[in-house]
Write a protein that holds these residues in place. Structure first.
Motif, short mmCIF file in Angstrom:
data_model
loop_
_atom_site.label_atom_id
_atom_site.label_comp_id
_atom_site.label_asym_id
_atom_site.label_seq_id
_atom_site.Cartn_x
_atom_site.Cartn_y
_atom_site.Cartn_z
N VAL A 540 4.91 7.34 1.53
CA VAL A 540 5.66 6.49 0.59
C VAL A 540 5.70 5.06 1.10
O VAL A 540 5.45 4.10 0.35
CB VAL A 540 7.09 7.03 0.39
CG1 VAL A 540 7.95 6.00 -0.34
CG2 VAL A 540 7.06 8.33 -0.40
N ALA A 541 6.00 4.88 2.39
CA ALA A 541 6.06 3.54 2.96
C ALA A 541 4.69 2.85 2.88
O ALA A 541 4.61 1.66 2.59
CB ALA A 541 6.54 3.62 4.41
N PHE A 542 3.62 3.61 3.12
CA PHE A 542 2.27 3.05 3.08
C PHE A 542 1.94 2.50 1.70
O PHE A 542 1.54 1.34 1.54
CB PHE A 542 1.26 4.12 3.49
CG PHE A 542 -0.18 3.70 3.38
CD1 PHE A 542 -0.79 3.03 4.41
CD2 PHE A 542 -0.92 3.99 2.24
CE1 PHE A 542 -2.12 2.64 4.32
CE2 PHE A 542 -2.25 3.60 2.13
CZ PHE A 542 -2.85 2.92 3.18
N TRP A 543 2.09 3.35 0.68
CA TRP A 543 1.70 2.93 -0.67
C TRP A 543 2.65 1.86 -1.21
O TRP A 543 2.21 0.95 -1.92
CB TRP A 543 1.66 4.13 -1.61
CG TRP A 543 0.56 5.09 -1.29
CD1 TRP A 543 0.66 6.36 -0.82
CD2 TRP A 543 -0.85 4.84 -1.39
NE1 TRP A 543 -0.57 6.92 -0.62
CE2 TRP A 543 -1.52 6.01 -0.96
CE3 TRP A 543 -1.61 3.74 -1.80
CZ2 TRP A 543 -2.91 6.11 -0.94
CZ3 TRP A 543 -2.99 3.85 -1.78
CH2 TRP A 543 -3.63 5.00 -1.36
N ALA A 544 3.91 1.93 -0.87
CA ALA A 544 4.86 0.90 -1.32
C ALA A 544 4.54 -0.44 -0.69
O ALA A 544 4.61 -1.49 -1.35
CB ALA A 544 6.29 1.32 -0.99
N LEU A 557 11.44 -3.51 4.85
CA LEU A 557 11.95 -2.26 4.31
C LEU A 557 12.58 -2.48 2.94
O LEU A 557 12.41 -1.66 2.03
CB LEU A 557 12.97 -1.65 5.27
CG LEU A 557 13.69 -0.40 4.76
CD1 LEU A 557 12.71 0.76 4.56
CD2 LEU A 557 14.80 0.01 5.73
N ASP A 558 13.34 -3.57 2.78
CA ASP A 558 13.96 -3.85 1.49
C ASP A 558 12.92 -3.98 0.38
O ASP A 558 13.11 -3.46 -0.73
CB ASP A 558 14.79 -5.14 1.57
CG ASP A 558 16.10 -4.93 2.29
OD1 ASP A 558 16.48 -3.75 2.47
OD2 ASP A 558 16.73 -5.92 2.68
N ILE A 581 12.22 7.30 4.53
CA ILE A 581 11.29 6.20 4.31
C ILE A 581 11.34 5.22 5.47
O ILE A 581 10.30 4.71 5.92
CB ILE A 581 11.59 5.49 2.97
CG1 ILE A 581 11.42 6.47 1.80
CG2 ILE A 581 10.70 4.27 2.80
CD1 ILE A 581 11.77 5.88 0.46
N ARG A 582 12.54 4.97 5.99
CA ARG A 582 12.68 4.08 7.15
C ARG A 582 11.91 4.66 8.35
O ARG A 582 11.19 3.95 9.05
CB ARG A 582 14.15 3.91 7.50
CG ARG A 582 14.40 2.95 8.67
CD ARG A 582 15.86 3.01 9.10
NE ARG A 582 16.74 2.60 8.02
CZ ARG A 582 17.09 1.33 7.78
NH1 ARG A 582 16.61 0.39 8.55
NH2 ARG A 582 17.91 1.05 6.78
N GLN A 583 12.09 5.96 8.59
CA GLN A 583 11.38 6.60 9.68
C GLN A 583 9.87 6.59 9.43
O GLN A 583 9.08 6.35 10.33
CB GLN A 583 11.87 8.04 9.84
CG GLN A 583 11.21 8.79 10.99
CD GLN A 583 11.72 10.23 11.11
OE1 GLN A 583 12.53 10.68 10.30
NE2 GLN A 583 11.25 10.94 12.11
N GLY A 584 9.48 6.84 8.18
CA GLY A 584 8.05 6.80 7.84
C GLY A 584 7.45 5.43 8.02
O GLY A 584 6.29 5.29 8.40
N SER A 599 10.90 0.14 12.02
CA SER A 599 11.68 0.74 10.93
C SER A 599 12.12 -0.29 9.91
O SER A 599 12.70 0.06 8.88
CB SER A 599 12.92 1.45 11.50
OG SER A 599 13.71 0.54 12.23
N GLY A 600 11.83 -1.56 10.18
CA GLY A 600 12.26 -2.61 9.24
C GLY A 600 11.15 -3.42 8.63
O GLY A 600 11.37 -4.14 7.66
N GLU A 601 9.91 -3.31 9.15
CA GLU A 601 8.84 -4.17 8.64
C GLU A 601 7.48 -3.61 9.03
O GLU A 601 7.34 -2.91 10.04
CB GLU A 601 9.00 -5.59 9.22
CG GLU A 601 8.01 -6.60 8.69
CD GLU A 601 8.25 -8.00 9.25
OE1 GLU A 601 9.10 -8.71 8.71
OE2 GLU A 601 7.58 -8.35 10.25
#
Length: 854
Positions: A540-544, A557-558, A581-584, A599-601
């Motif tokens: 999710v983090a990758f595609w977002a 992250l925001d 998502i933060r962990q991902g 976890s933030g950027e």
């Protein structure tokens, strides 16, 4: 997600024009002259005559005046003088409504033409139908032209590595309205790109001239000049930045002339060498540069005697020709069709020694009359020579490379870099593994860690393997970025026979347009995401992150959370997913294509693969969010992981003794949930082969087993239809447990593949075939993600595109089938079902002699 953030607004590149410019310049229109006062009494017009404009905008006769219709399109405000001029032009043209509308279509004024077709009552039905066809056809022509011009701009910007990229979506939308405005905007885009290219070209030229002053002239001067002229500025910048200008590269070794334009034949020239009386005036350009070349040709001619002595003589002559050194005569062995010996010197150049540290290569000397070489299982690349052998023009690569007479008579005329030229001849015939080691890990060892060294070695690999030139190597680095697994896949893709190209320019295009091959695109995506394949939150983090910003820019992250909310809409998961998502997001640091992640950027490397994947990021993000939500809900439920009796996944473990202990625990009503959950997870984690001591001998009914398993299959894969076809009974010689494990693995593989596609169908067809039963299992998925001809890799233990701890099932299924004298194989793609175009596995099991079910 429980927070309010502002999503990043992507700034337009500096090539964007203003809204006023986008609107275009006002065009003269309107037959106002026809209603104006006589010339001698006329007073100057003013721009305050709004009632007149209103009258003209509604005037039914305006459809005969294209200029008038254009003047009132998109809310434009033309002066009355411009309207009068347009009116005079319309009177002079003397158009009727049909011809005026056809002219607008021809000029690309689609929105105005569309309004005229819709509102003009003077047009007949047949005329309206004709105009609509013209409009549709002309729009399609302009759109095709637009996409081609945009692609050329993108290609030029990419080759130069300048950040000037047209906004294709905006241009496409504008193209449905007005082609003239598209051309205006494209002209601005082209001018901005030309300025950017000129600035960078001048800067690089100055840097190169400065390096020449410092280090002296090199053999790359003409190459640099050509690259600057053609706009391949990124390649020049790499050479300057990484010090490649001062390193000898393949660009400094001119290619062999070849025989395409030669009036002579190799055998004719050989006769000139052997008999001075036959030499014509033109012999001088074929004269060997030294005695070693002459000796080599004489040794080749002596191969006609076909004995061990002449084979050893040629091997010594070739080694001396390549290395300039005398070596002891090598051992010669009689083999099928000729003799086998060894030579050294092929990898003698410092730039190529890393590809063959031992330096020696086996040499097969064919019998004089042999036109083909035997299939020698040497398990390493070798060379073949012979009077009648000739190198093939085929793009197929084999472990045997032919060095024919045509090569030899040209090689002896060279005064330098002979081993490089020989290796070029051989490398285009040998498998790519000779230069890459056969894996991403081996490739990494060859390339080294220093960027300049990697760039230098990659140029040699691409050149020697016949995959392209410096621009191809540049395109490979840009597309794959620092991910060597992707780079290895790209090199393998270029080396495939179907990817064989006619020139280096073609090779550059093959690399640039990789996304046009769906199978290869899936393989690349899977390889890029392998480190996070088992983490839905990381996906999710990758595609977002790809959706939120262009690769190369940091994404917070925001921004990722807001992008996920924007894509999911009303289906956005609750705030409980934010920690995952933060962990991902932090787990993205495991990806080679990531510069850094916390976890933030996160910030990605800017590379071609990510730029292409970003185009589909929103759709992939939506799917990843659903998967994350499902897994999260299952985890919260806790018992969702417990394998209950009848669960489809239990079939996998039927040959494991641990299954009986688990079933006993699950049947105990008072079993603690934690203990049951731990036991279930432990059983699910057993993905390797079952104990080899467990027997699979026995009899089963294949048809009845398939029907029995279909119920559990359907419960586990409710969206996938399992069709079973075959006789009422099919007794096979394998135990019920062994049969069920085989069918579980193959059907599970088919179901997962079908789930990734639209129509989800799996079909199992049982057919008697003499002493065997054949089970054809086909699915409607996208097919195996392997190049054609290498599908066998699906049976390798641990080979999978679905993440870690996968890729054991098909290996286990094939091993079990072979234990009972059966087999499991993949059918050729050419034999694919017209509807079920995914993978096609074929299971063979021997017919049972006794009663099934023992």
């Amino acid at each position: 997600m429980g927070r309010t953030v502002q999503r990043r607004q992507r700034p337009w590149p500096p090539s964007r024009i203003t809204a006023a410019g986008l609107a275009g310049t006002a065009r003269p229109a309107c037959p106002v002259a026809a209603v104006a006062a006589p010339k001698e009494d006329r007073t100057p017009m003013t721009d305050t005559d709004d009632p007149l404009r209103g009258l003209l905008a509604e005037w039914p006769g305006r459809f005969r005046f294209p200029g008038l219709m254009l003047a009132f399109s998109d809310g434009q405000l033309a002066s009355l003088e411009q309207l009068a001029l347009a009116g005079l032009e319309g009177i002079a043209a003397d158009h009727d409504e049909y011809r005026a509308c056809a002219g607008l279509i021809s000029d690309g004024e689609f929105l105005v033409a569309e309004e005229a077709i819709s509102e003009c009552r003077a047009l007949e039905t047949s005329q309206i139908e004709d105009l609509r066809k013209r409009l549709s056809r002309r729009r399609a022509e302009c759109l095709q032209s637009l996409l081609g011009r945009v692609q050329r701009l993108v290609d030029r910007a990419s080759a130069a590595d300048v950040a000037v990229v047209p906004e294709q979506d905006a241009l496409t939308a504008l193209c449905t309205r007005s082609w003239s405005r598209v051309e205006e905007r494209l002209l601005v885009e082209e001018q901005v790109l030309e300025r950017a290219l000129d600035e960078k070209r001048d800067s690089l030229r100055q840097r190169y001239e400065k390096s020449v002053v410092q280090d002296g002239e090199t053999d790359l001067g003409s190459t640099v000049a050509a690259l600057l002229k053609t706009g391949h500025l990124r390649a020049v910048e790499l050479m300057l930045t990484d010090g490649a200008i001062s390193r000898p590269g393949p660009e400094g070794v001119p290619p062999l002339r070849g025989w395409a334009r030669s009036a002579e034949t190799p055998h004719e020239i050989l006769r000139w060498h052997l008999n001075p009386l036959l030499r014509p005036t033109g012999y001088v350009r074929w004269k060997p540069v030294d005695e070693q070349g002459q000796e080599l040709l004489e040794a080749f001619d002596a191969l006609g005697n076909n004995n061990e002595s002449t084979a050893a003589q040629f091997a010594c002559a070739l080694t001396r020709f390549l290395s300039g050194q005398d070596r002891p005569a090598p051992a010669v062995h009689r083999v099928e069709g000729g003799y086998l010996t060894t030579i050294t010197g092929v990898f003698a150049a410092a730039e190529t020694a890393r590809f063959r540290p031992t330096g020696s290569v086996e040499l097969f000397v064919a019998a004089p009359e042999a036109k083909e070489y035997p299939d020698l299982d040497l398990r390493q690349p070798y060379i073949a020579v012979g009077h009648s052998l000739q190198a093939s023009d085929s793009s197929e690569r084999t472990t045997c490379a032919v060095l024919d007479l045509g090569h030899l008579v040209e090689l002896v005329t060279l005064s330098s870099r002979v081993p490089i030229q020989v290796l070029r001849v051989l490398g285009r015939q040998w498998p790519l593994d000779v230069f890459t080691g056969g894996s991403a890990t081996s490739l990494e060892a060859l390339l080294g860690n220093e960027p300049g060294e990697r760039w230098h070695v990659l140029r040699w690999i691409v050149d020697l393997a016949g995959l392209g030139d410096l621009t191809t190597a540049d395109a490979l680095l840009f597309q794959a970025g620092p991910d060597l697994a992707l780079l290895h896949l790209f090199l393998e893709f270029l080396a495939l026979p179907k990817a064989a190209v006619r020139s280096e320019l073609d090779a550059y295009g093959v690399v640039r347009d990789w996304a046009r091959d769906p199978s290869f695109a899936r393989t690349l995506e899977s390889a890029a995401l392998t480190p996070i394949a088992d983490s839905p939150g990381a996906r999710v983090a990758f595609w977002a992150a790809l959706s939120a910003a262009v690769p190369g820019q940091p994404v917070t992250l925001d921004e990722i959370l807001l992008c996920a909310a924007s894509v999911a809409g009303g289906d956005m998961p609750d705030d409980d997913l934010e920690p995952e998502i933060r962990q991902g997001l932090a787990q993205l640091a495991a990806l080679p294509l990531v510069v850094g992640a916390t976890s933030g950027e996160v910030r990605f490397h800017r590379c071609g693969v990510l730029l292409i994947l970003g185009g589909d990021a929103d759709r992939r993000l939506q799917k990843a969010l659903l998967q994350l939500a499902e897994e999260s809900a299952s985890s919260r439920a806790g018992l969702g992981e417990v394998l209950r009796p009848g669960d489809w996944r239990l079939y996998r473990h039927l040959l494991r003794p641990e299954l009986r202990r688990y079933e006993e625990l699950a049947a105990t009503a008072a079993a603690p949930v934690e203990e049951l959950l731990a036991a279930s997870r432990g059983l699910a984690a057993m993905t390797g082969e079952p104990p080899s001591a467990v027997p699979v001998d026995g009899d089963s009914d294949l048809a009845a087993t398939l029907l029995e398993m279909r119920e559990s299959f359907t419960a586990h894969y409710p969206q996938v239809t399992l069709d079973v076809h075959g006789p009422d009974s099919a007794p096979v010689a394998i135990s019920p447990a062994g049969l069920r494990v085989i069918l579980y693995e193959v059907l599970t593989n088919a179901a997962e593949a079908a789930e990734d596609n639209g129509e989800q169908i799996v079909r199992a067809t049982v057919t008697p075939a003499g002493t065997e039963f054949v089970v054809d299992i086909q699915d409607s998925g996208k097919g195996l993600p392997y190049p054609e001809g290498s599908e066998y890799r699906v049976f390798r233990d641990g080979e999978s595109t679905r993440g870690p701890d996968r890729g054991h099932g098909l290996h286990i299924a094939r091993r079990l089938a072979r234990k009972v004298d059966g087999d499991l194989s993949v059918r050729a793609r050419a034999l694919a079902h017209p509807v079920l175009r995914g993978a096609h596995f074929q299971l063979l099991l021997p017919v049972a002699i006794g009663e099934p079910g023992r």
